[in-house]
Structure formats: structure tokens, C-alpha cells
Scaffold this motif. Structure first.
Motif, PDB file in Angstrom:
ATOM      1  N   ASP A 129       0.765  -1.281   0.016  1.00  0.00           N
ATOM      2  CA  ASP A 129       0.223   0.043  -0.035  1.00  0.00           C
ATOM      3  C   ASP A 129       0.836   1.331  -0.107  1.00  0.00           C
ATOM      4  OD1 ASP A 129      -2.057  -1.517   0.129  1.00  0.00           O
ATOM      5  OD2 ASP A 129      -2.938  -0.929   2.171  1.00  0.00           O
ATOM      6  N   MET A 140       2.644   2.565  -2.139  1.00  0.00           N
ATOM      7  CA  MET A 140       2.438   3.537  -3.324  1.00  0.00           C
ATOM      8  C   MET A 140       1.421   4.388  -3.109  1.00  0.00           C
ATOM      9  SD  MET A 140       0.965   0.434  -5.704  1.00  0.00           S
ATOM     10  CE  MET A 140       0.903   1.663  -7.269  1.00  0.00           C
ATOM     11  N   ILE A 141       0.417   4.254  -2.211  1.00  0.00           N
ATOM     12  CA  ILE A 141      -0.651   5.151  -2.098  1.00  0.00           C
ATOM     13  C   ILE A 141      -0.423   6.092  -1.091  1.00  0.00           C
ATOM     14  CG2 ILE A 141      -3.117   5.318  -1.982  1.00  0.00           C
ATOM     15  CD1 ILE A 141      -3.404   2.417  -2.620  1.00  0.00           C
ATOM     16  N   GLU A 142      -0.248   5.252   0.304  1.00  0.00           N
ATOM     17  CA  GLU A 142       0.192   6.033   1.471  1.00  0.00           C
ATOM     18  C   GLU A 142       1.285   7.045   1.339  1.00  0.00           C
ATOM     19  OE1 GLU A 142       0.277   3.414   4.723  1.00  0.00           O
ATOM     20  OE2 GLU A 142      -1.934   3.226   4.808  1.00  0.00           O
ATOM     21  N   PRO A 185       2.773   8.766  -1.098  1.00  0.00           N
ATOM     22  CA  PRO A 185       2.879  10.257  -1.757  1.00  0.00           C
ATOM     23  C   PRO A 185       2.098  10.835  -0.941  1.00  0.00           C
ATOM     24  CG  PRO A 185       2.504   8.336  -3.328  1.00  0.00           C
ATOM     25  CD  PRO A 185       2.562   7.704  -1.950  1.00  0.00           C
ATOM     26  N   ILE A 186       0.786  10.243  -0.445  1.00  0.00           N
ATOM     27  CA  ILE A 186      -0.167  11.236   0.161  1.00  0.00           C
ATOM     28  C   ILE A 186       0.499  11.882   1.542  1.00  0.00           C
ATOM     29  CG2 ILE A 186      -2.353  11.313   1.630  1.00  0.00           C
ATOM     30  CD1 ILE A 186      -3.447   9.028  -0.588  1.00  0.00           C
ATOM     31  N   ARG A 187       0.849  11.129   2.279  1.00  0.00           N
ATOM     32  CA  ARG A 187       1.542  11.357   3.456  1.00  0.00           C
ATOM     33  C   ARG A 187       2.550  12.581   3.271  1.00  0.00           C
ATOM     34  NH1 ARG A 187       2.612   7.003   7.713  1.00  0.00           N
ATOM     35  NH2 ARG A 187       0.576   6.578   7.355  1.00  0.00           N
TER      36      ARG A 187
END
Lengths: 191, 824
Positions: free
Chosen positions: B48, B50-52, B54-56
Motif C-alpha cells: 500500500d 504506493m498510495i500512502e 505520496p499522500i503523507r
């Protein structure tokens, strides 16, 4: 700090709907701590006081939510869902602005300190965030429920338990939906 | 999502990876579904991150940047905290002028509703009006480009009070001392009519130097302003009972909160005995039964620290001021006005004296340089309380050593005298004026006076020296009164008056001498009135007026002298009216009214002149409405005068709704008007008095420690009773008089020698007896009249110069005759 009880938040939301302006200011400190924890990416009761960086993000959430809470906001669940939506749009706006700055067009975001040097590695993140955003839109078109769960999970940092409690669903169901959702999102991002 | 895809994914994802494809084959879905399920299963194996990730990182990026903002000359650095209304940043001043760190409070984005903007601005204006070493200082304010308001406060580098005490394992006495400094801060706020309402350890930071600083006036309230509802959940652990009940907060609320914090700090140790009693009194359920001021609470704590007996019901200076301005049908706040005006004149005088003192600085005394320069430079600098104490202690020791070595050098003596006076002023100065400091201040004033006497300053031909002597005596009298030592103040005040008189006699043309005599006798008249000595009051009221009146006649056009004259006329008129000398009172009242009209025509009105203008009409109304042998009441003229006063007070209040005194003045004028009308036009009187009664009752409930209005309420009840009885509502009338009796009982229990309250009580008794007589309850009436007779006899004995006592005795006899007739 524990999660503010659902009762208090729901009650304040009801007050707000009745046109009681003080309710918002009572709501803010209650939810603030929680949102702050979510934004900082620290889950499960870790003390957020030492990592205050993302607080401005939470401020931005209130910029979007604040007095404009829709009248049909009935519960804490909806409030968190809205918070997640708002955080997503803030991050995406920020990423877009950054991207346009990089291209030499557009103007600085109000939040951005002029002259700050952009670290090269962050360029990838800009694109990734925009990709995630578009992927979520595609998922929402086919399954709004899953898209909403993903938004709550990644943009409001909620756990499966929290999302289940907020949406009044069983944890089991939400776990399954989230596992599918994660896979779906990663599929959208890699294909 | 396609239900079939979903079902397959759910079923397969739970299986070990090597069994998934076998199972998929077995289920044999269509090609499209199969592809999607396969892709989903493959994606599921990816992390996960790859999602978490960049967002963080994006969130951190965004937040990290926005913590650095430019607000006016300030650059925010980091976040300090967040509250109900906004965030607080640490910021550095970046205009290249001076290095300074601030804490900047910024309203939350999205919260800029009218209501919250208003509250935010209120906090900002409250902070701006406070300046105290134990309160975070207001520095600057502005708005962001988006229009969000912010303000900058002094940055306090400290830790919360409770953690500070714990980490240093402080003894109980040290904890009490810290709280005394907080009390001083709260007292300062109260003097500026600000109630904090949220005192708790988290809002008190202690700096590395051990100086506690009070923060967060976010829910503070300005007394007299419309009470804003508390919009923030208070910490129930520290909230007062009235706050939990949702009632308005008063200064007593802060007394409770201070005690609650101290009691938390002392939790571990046993706080029995005196300290326990002090805390119990400060935390009583009923606000009216607590210490009525923070000063009283602090005084008991100081006494406890010094091992002195603590007083169960201490009599504070404020309360005493309240006492001597309370009389029957007495525009109470006006005596306070004269006193305040005097105090401010005294301050002007002190400032002028300082100019003279500055000359001495050039000479040679280290002690003087030390005190004058150092104290002046650190005065009002936050966080220097401890340093100031140290300076005072060092200076005192140094001066004591010098005076012990003094070998008759007059120049050194004079410097010492000046230095002791300066020291005394610092010791008794605001912010640290606890009982202990007042005592020290008295000692220093006395040392200064003794040195001046040795030098012969009290008889000196040099006006400068004579004046300094008189002023020092005046300082001593004021400090003794403040320390509740009125009896000792009397001889000092006598000496002050005598020296001032001699000064004025010897220097007939001197403005300074005239003003010194005015002030000395005015102070003395107030003191005599407090001590219940009518003859002394009347004599000194006259002697206070004469010097400024004479000087003003010879030197027309001196505004300050004109105002001083008005103040003296006002006090004399009041004293005359109170003691039944209505003829004299009317002459003085008319003169004063004419004087104030003239002053305000000649010079632009100021708050002081406006209030004196009101006071002139009010005291004239008082004088005109009184009646005695051979001098009937002039009711019509009285009504005209009171109405003019009412108009002035109303105008002042309209301009400044927060003006406490103006609000009281309006109430007083209305009650006066009702009193005059009570017999002649009772129905009209009732229309005036009833709203005033409700207003005053509400006011006294909200401000239980304010006795001025409570005492006026006695008059209102009595006058309402009179009007009701005139309209033959004897039962209702009796109720009003009984209410009045309740109040006078309360007051007399606390100060039994208060002559004016005794008279008020006698009036209540006589009028209640009248109503009872109307109702046929003659026995009860006669019993009350006996009480009244006894009370009046005592009053006549202690104040033989009071002519009004005779009138009351005559009234009582009339009612007695009526009641007795009905018995037959």
C-alpha cells in the motif's frame, strides 16, 4: 487523547443544524485532535502532540468545511467523510498548483511560501497524488461506496474499525470492502 | 463493482496464493470477469506504500510550508498549540529593528463567522488593555491577506504550573508564593474589569526564572459588557459551581478558580488548618460567601506565609471604601468619584514631586541611582517581578546601613529620606500590593518622615521641602487606610492637615500650598466620615474647600484648581445634606452646578468633568429633596436637577456601554427621582423605582461583592414602600421594607459602627412600622419603633453633629402616636 465520543459530536452537529453558531466552535476542539491525528498519519492512539506539522492541513479542512457544513450533516460519520473529502481536495489542489508552478505557469498558492525550493523527489509524489485522485474518480463511477471507504482510509487516515463505526457497518464487511478497494486502486495505478 | 468479480475476489483472496488459480479455474467465470479478478489478485500482493507514501509526503509538504507564514513584521516558525478558536504559532520578529519572539494567535480558517470574529477581537482588546508582569503581554495585531485576524503576544518560555511545582518538588510555601503572583495578575485584570474565567494550571506557565505568567484570555469577559455565553467547554475539574450551573461569572468566580488551582497544587500535602480554611472560604458554593476580592484572598495567603493569623472575614480596602460611601439616600458612587479624583490629583502631585527628586539624582547617592533608574527601567517589563523584589530588598538593606552610619550629614539625610519614600512607593505599588508589602511600605514612609523631621522639613521655608513632607505624610495616610489601619491613619492625617495649613498660611500666594491643603483636608474629611465623626467631617470638608476656592478667585482660568474646587464643593454639599444641613448643602450644590457648566463651556469636557457635572446635579437634587425644621423640600426643583444629572449619565453610558460607573450613575439618578416622587406622585414614582429595583437586584446578584449598589437598593426598597403605602398598598409596602431590613442587617453584621447604615436601618424600621400600623398590627409596629429608637439613640451619641437623626426621631414618634391611637 481519546476519540471524542460520538454522542458529543452528533449533538453539536445537530445544534449547528438548528442554527446555533456556537456549536461549530465547540465542535472544532472535539474533532480537531482527531483530525490532526489522522492527518499526521499516526493511528491508534499515539500522542500527536509531538508531530504537529500537518496541522495546517487540518486548518485547510476547516477552510473547506467550516461554516459551510451542509444542512444534512447528521452524524459524526458524515462529518469524517466530509473531512476526508476536504483533505483530498486540498492535497489535490496543492499538487496541481505545484505542478503548474513547475511548468512556470500559474501563481503561488496562498499557503506556499514564495521562493521555497522544491525537492526533486517530491515531483514524483505530485504526479502520484494526481494519479490516485483520478483513479479514485474512476472507482467512484463504478462503486461510490468503495471509493468513499478508500478516501476515508487514505485521506482521513481512518482504520477499518473507525470507518465501520462511522458508517455503522460491521468491521468484517468494511475489511472485505477495503481489501477489494486497495487492490482495485493499486490495479488502477499500475495498469 | 460487478457482484461476480467481488464475490470471486472475496472468496479467493482468503486462500493461500498457490491455490487461487486452481480455484478460479474450478469456478470458470467469463473471460472478462476472470481477467479483472486476476488483475485484482495481482494488485493485492503489492504494498500500500504506493498510495500512502505520496499522500503523507504531500500532506507534510503542504503543512510544513504553511507553518511558515509572514504576519506583519512576524515570521511564524512552528506551531505551539491549538485551542477552541485558533492556532498559536511561535514567531520571530523580522523587521531588522529588534530581535523578539512572540506567540501569535490566528483564528482557524473557516471559522470567521461574525460571532467568532467578535470573540476573537474581544480577546485581543482585553489583552491590549492589560499590562502586568504576570500576564503575557500584548505586542501586535493584524490580519492575513485573506482577512483572518491575528494578534501577537509575548512568547512565554515556560512549563505549566503544576508540572513546574512537581518537577522541582516545591514546598507548599513556594507553591503559595507562585499563586500569589498569579493572584496579582488576576487582580490587575479585575481592576480593568476583566474576569478571566478559565484559570487552570495549563494556562499558567512558569518561566525558567520562576515567574508565573497567566495566559489565554480566550473566554475572559469584560464586566458590564453583555455577558457572552461561554462557548467553550471548560475543564470541569476547575470550573466553579456557578459556571457549571451556567450562571454569569463574576470576580468571585476567579477567586474560586485561583483557589481550585492552589488546592490542586497542594493536593499531596495536608492542607489543614489555616491554609485549608482559606481554600474552603475561597471555594464556597455561594459566590457571595467567598472572599469578595482576590486581594482579600491574597492577603490571607500572605498572612499564612508569614505565620500571621488569617482573618475569617477580612475587611478589604475596597469593601471599606464601599462602606463609607454608603448612606441613606446617598448617591454612593459619587463619594468614590471624589476619592478617585483625589487619588489622581495625588498621582499628579507625586509625578511633579519626582521632577524635584530627579535633581537629587545628579548628586552622589548610589542608593538613589539604584532605585530611581533601575526600578524605572524594569518597571512594566514582564517577568521582572522577582528581580524587582530583589532590588527592593537590596535597596532597603543598603539604605538601613547608610542611615546607621549617618554622622549628621544633612545632604545624605535628605537623599535617604527621598530614597525611603521612593522605596515605600515601590513596596506599596500596584501588582505587589499584598498586605506584607503594605506593611513594609508603611515602615519606609515612616523612616522617610522621621529623617525629614530631623531636617526640619516640616517647618522649612523652602516650599519644595515642605511640600515633599506633606506629600509623604499623605502617602502614609493613604497606605495606612489601604492596610486597614484607619485608627493609626487619624493622627497622621491630623498632622498632614496641620502642616498643610501652616504651609498655606505662610505662603498665601502658593498654588502648591493651596492644593496641598485641599488634598490634606479632603483625605481627612473622608477618613472622619468613615470613622463616623460628623463634626470632624463637616469641619474638614470646609477646610478642604476654602484654600482652592480662594486661590481660584485670585487666579481665574486655572482648570485644575476649578475642578479641585468642584470636588471639594461636592464633598461638602454631600456631608451637609447627609447631616441634615440642607440650606448649606443647597448653596454648595448650586455653586457646583454653575461651576461645572462654566468649566465645560470653557474647556473641552473630559471624563472627569462629565462625571463631576453629573455629580453636581445629583447632589443638588439630594440637597433640594431633603426637608428639616424651617426648610421644606423643593421637590420640583429637585426633580429638574436630578433629571439633568440623569441626562448627563445617560449620555456617558450611551457613548461607552462598558462604563461601569456611568451605568451605576444612571441607576442612582433613577432611584433618586423615584424617592423624590414617592409621596407627591406615588404612581409615577413606582414606574421609576420598579425597573431600578429589578436592575439593581440583578446587578447585586451578578456582583455580590459590590456593596455600593446593594446599599442603594435599600433606598429603592424603602422608597417603593413609601410610594406603595401612600397608595394604600400597605402589605406590599411592608414587603419592601422587610427586604431593605435584610440588606441593612447584612451590612451592619459586618460593620456595626457604620452610622449611615444604622440610619438606613432606622428608616426601614420606622416605615415598616407605619405599614404595620396601617394593617392593624400595632404591637409589631410598636416593637419595631422601640428598635428604631434604640438605634437612633446610639447614632445620636456617636455623631452629635448629625442634625438628621433628630428628624428621624421625630418621624418615629409620629408613627408611634398613630400606632398607639389604634391600640386604644
Amino acid at each position: 487523547m481519546g476519540d471524542p465520543g460520538p454522542g458529543a459530536i452528533t449533538e453539536h452537529l445537530a445544534e449547528l443544524r438548528r442554527g446555533c453558531p456556537e456549536a461549530l466552535s465547540r465542535l472544532v476542539p472535539l474533532v480537531y485532535e482527531h483530525l490532526h491525528r489522522l492527518a499526521s498519519g499516526q493511528m491508534r492512539g499515539e500522542r500527536p502532540a509531538h508531530t504537529l506539522q500537518p496541522t495546517a492541513l487540518v486548518n485547510e479542512v476547516f477552510l473547506r468545511l467550516g461554516p459551510n457544513l451542509p444542512p444534512d450533516v447528521r452524524s459524526r460519520a458524515q462529518f469524517y467523510a466530509l473531512a476526508a473529502r476536504a483533505m483530498r481536495s486540498i492535497l489535490v489542489d496543492h499538487a496541481r498548483a505545484r505542478a503548474s508552478e513547475k511548468r512556470g505557469g500559474g501563481r503561488a498558492l496562498p499557503l506556499t511560501k514564495p521562493g521555497t525550493i522544491q525537492e526533486p523527489s517530491r515531483d514524483l509524489d505530485l504526479e502520484s497524488v494526481l494519479d490516485i485522485h483520478r483513479a479514485l474518480d474512476r472507482i467512484a463511477a463504478r462503486d461510490p461506496h468503495v471509493a468513499r471507504l478508500l478516501e476515508m482510509r487514505f485521506f482521513a487516515g481512518m482504520t477499518a474499525e473507525e470507518a465501520a463505526s462511522a458508517l455503522d457497518l460491521s468491521v468484517h464487511t468494511v475489511r472485505h470492502d477495503l481489501r477489494l478497494g486497495h487492490a482495485w486502486l493499486k490495479k488502477e495505478l499500475t495498469l | 463493482m460487478n457482484p461476480e468479480v467481488r464475490q470471486l475476489f472475496d472468496d479467493l483472496v482468503g486462500l493461500p496464493p498457490d491455490q487461487r488459480l486452481t480455484e478460479l479455474d474450478r469456478r470458470a467465470p467469463g473471460a472478462e470477469v476472470r481477467l479483472e479478478v486476476e488483475q485484482l489478485l495481482a494488485a493485492d500482493a503489492l504494498t500500500d506504500g504506493m498510495i500512502e507514501g505520496p499522500i503523507r509526503r504531500m500532506a507534510g509538504d503542504l503543512a510544513g510550508l504553511s507553518a511558515q507564514m509572514r504576519l506583519g513584521v512576524w515570521q511564524t516558525q512552528s506551531l505551539l498549540g491549538q485551542g477552541g478558536m485558533g492556532v498559536v504559532y511561535k514567531a520571530e520578529r523580522c523587521d531588522g529593528v529588534v530581535a523578539q519572539t512572540a506567540a501569535i494567535k490566528l483564528l482557524y480558517r473557516g471559522l470567521e463567522t461574525v460571532h467568532l470574529l467578535d470573540r476573537f477581537q474581544r480577546e485581543r482588546s482585553i489583552l491590549a488593555r492589560l499590562s502586568h508582569p504576570n500576564i503575557a503581554r500584548f505586542l501586535d495585531a493584524g490580519a492575513t491577506a485573506e482577512g483572518l485576524p491575528w494578534f501577537a503576544m509575548e512568547y512565554v518560555d515556560g512549563i505549566p504550573l503544576d508540572r513546574y511545582c512537581e518537577s522541582r518538588k516545591l514546598a507548599a510555601s513556594a507553591r503559595v508564593r507562585l499563586m500569589l503572583a498569579v493572584c496579582a495578575a488576576v487582580q490587575h485584570a479585575h481592576r480593568h474589569l476583566v474576569v478571566h474565567r478559565d484559570i487552570k494550571p495549563d494556562n499558567i506557565l512558569v518561566t525558567g526564572d520562576g515567574v508565573p505568567v497567566l495566559l489565554d484570555f480566550g473566554i475572559a469577559q469584560v464586566l458590564g459588557e453583555s455577558s457572552a455565553k461561554v462557548t467553550r467547554a471548560m475543564t470541569p475539574e476547575y470550573a466553579s459551581p456557578e459556571q457549571l450551573r451556567g450562571e454569569p461569572a463574576t470576580t468571585s468566580t476567579d477567586v474560586y478558580l485561583l483557589a481550585a488551582v492552589l488546592s490542586k497544587l497542594l493536593e499531596d500535602g495536608p492542607s489543614k488548618g489555616d491554609l485549608g480554611n482559606i481554600l474552603a472560604k475561597a471555594m464556597r458554593e455561594d459566590p457571595a460567601r467567598r472572599y469578595s476580592t482576590v486581594a482579600e484572598f491574597a492577603a490571607d495567603l500572605t498572612a499564612w506565609l508569614g505565620g500571621l493569623p488569617v482573618s475569617a472575614t477580612p475587611d478589604s480596602f475596597l469593601y471599606r471604601t464601599g462602606r463609607f460611601v454608603s448612606r441613606h439616600r446617598w448617591p454612593v458612587a459619587i463619594a468614590a468619584l471624589a476619592f478617585l479624583a483625589t487619588a489622581s490629583s495625588a498621582i499628579v502631585a507625586v509625578q511633579q514631586a519626582r521632577a524635584a527628586e530627579r535633581r537629587f539624582r545628579d548628586v552622589r547617592s548610589l542608593a538613589n541611582v539604584f532605585l530611581f533608574d533601575f526600578e524605572t527601567s524594569i518597571h512594566n517589563v514582564p517577568g521582572t517581578l522577582k528581580a524587582r523584589e530583589l532590588v527592593v530588598q537590596t535597596a532597603r538593606k543598603y539604605l538601613d546601613t547608610l542611615s546607621a552610619e549617618d554622622a549628621g550629614d544633612p545632604a545624605l539625610k535628605r537623599e535617604l529620606a527621598d530614597a525611603y519614600r521612593k522605596l515605600a512607593q515601590i513596596q506599596g505599588g500596584q501588582g505587589s500590593a499584598s498586605t506584607g508589602h503594605l506593611e513594609e511600605s508603611i515602615v519606609s514612609f515612616r523612616k522617610s518622615l522621621a529623617l525629614r523631621r530631623e531636617l526640619g522639613d516640616n517647618e522649612s521655608k523652602n516650599p519644595e521641602l515642605r511640600r515633599a513632607f506633606i506629600l509623604t505624610l499623605g502617602n502614609l495616610v493613604a497606605t495606612l487606610t489601604q492596610a486597614q489601619r484607619s485608627v493609626e491613619a487619624k493622627p497622621a492625617s491630623k498632622e498632614e492637615a496641620d502642616v498643610a495649613d501652616a504651609f498655606a498660611r505662610e505662603m498665601p500666594g502658593s498654588r502648591d500650598a493651596a492644593r496641598a491643603a485641599f488634598l490634606a483636608h479632603h483625605t481627612r474629611a473622608l477618613l472622619c466620615m468613615e470613622l463616623g465623626d460628623a463634626a470632624c467631617t463637616l469641619e474638614n470638608a470646609d477646610m478642604s474647600l476654602n484654600p482652592v476656592l480662594d486661590w481660584g478667585l485670585k487666579h481665574p482660568g486655572d482648570r485644575r484648581i476649578e475642578l479641585d474646587t468642584a470636588i471639594a464643593e461636592h464633598f461638602a454639599a454631600q456631608a451637609d445634606a447627609i447631616y441634615g444641613r440642607y440650606r448649606e448643602a443647597r448653596v454648595l450644590g448650586r455653586n457646583m452646578a454653575a461651576r461645572m457648566e462654566r468649566i465645560e463651556r470653557q474647556w473641552p469636557p473630559t471624563p472627569e468633568s462629565r462625571r463631576l457635572n453629573f455629580a453636581a446635579w445629583s447632589v443638588l437634587g439630594l440637597a433640594l429633596s431633603g426637608s428639616g425644621p424651617g426648610i421644606p423640600a423643593e421637590s420640583d426643583e429637585a426633580i429638574t436637577a436630578i433629571r439633568r444629572g440623569l441626562a448627563v449619565a445617560n449620555e456617558t453610558r450611551e457613548k461607552d456601554r462598558a462604563n461601569f460607573l456611568a451605568a451605576q450613575d444612571v441607576m442612582l439618578a433613577q432611584s433618586q427621582l423615584g424617592g423624590v416622587l414617592a409621596v407627591a406622585r406615588p404612581a409615577e414614582a413606582i414606574t421609576f423605582l420598579e425597573p431600578v429595583r429589578s436592575e439593581m437586584v440583578a446587578y447585586t446578584e451578578a456582583h455580590p461583592a459590590d456593596f455600593n449598589v446593594r446599599k442603594s437598593l435599600t433606598d429603592v426598597h424603602n422608597d417603593l414602600g413609601l410610594a406603595l403605602r401612600t397608595m394604600h398598598h400597605a402589605e406590599a409596602a411592608l414587603r419592601e421594607h422587610l427586604e431593605a431590613l435584610k440588606i441593612t442587617d447584612l451590612i451592619l453584621k459586618d460593620s456595626p459602627s457604620d452610622g449611615i447604615s444604622r440610619k438606613a436601618r432606622a428608616i426601614s424600621l420606622i416605615r415598616a412600622a407605619g405599614a404595620e400600623s396601617d394593617l392593624g398590627r400595632s404591637a409589631a409596629a410598636l416593637q419595631r419603633l422601640d428598635q428604631a429608637r434604640e438605634l437612633l439613640a446610639e447614632t445620636a451619641k456617636s455623631a452629635p453633629a448629625d442634625a438628621s437623626v433628630g428628624e428621624l426621631v421625630a418621624d418615629a414618634e409620629k408613627v408611634r402616636a398613630e400606632a398607639a391611637k389604634k391600640v386604644r
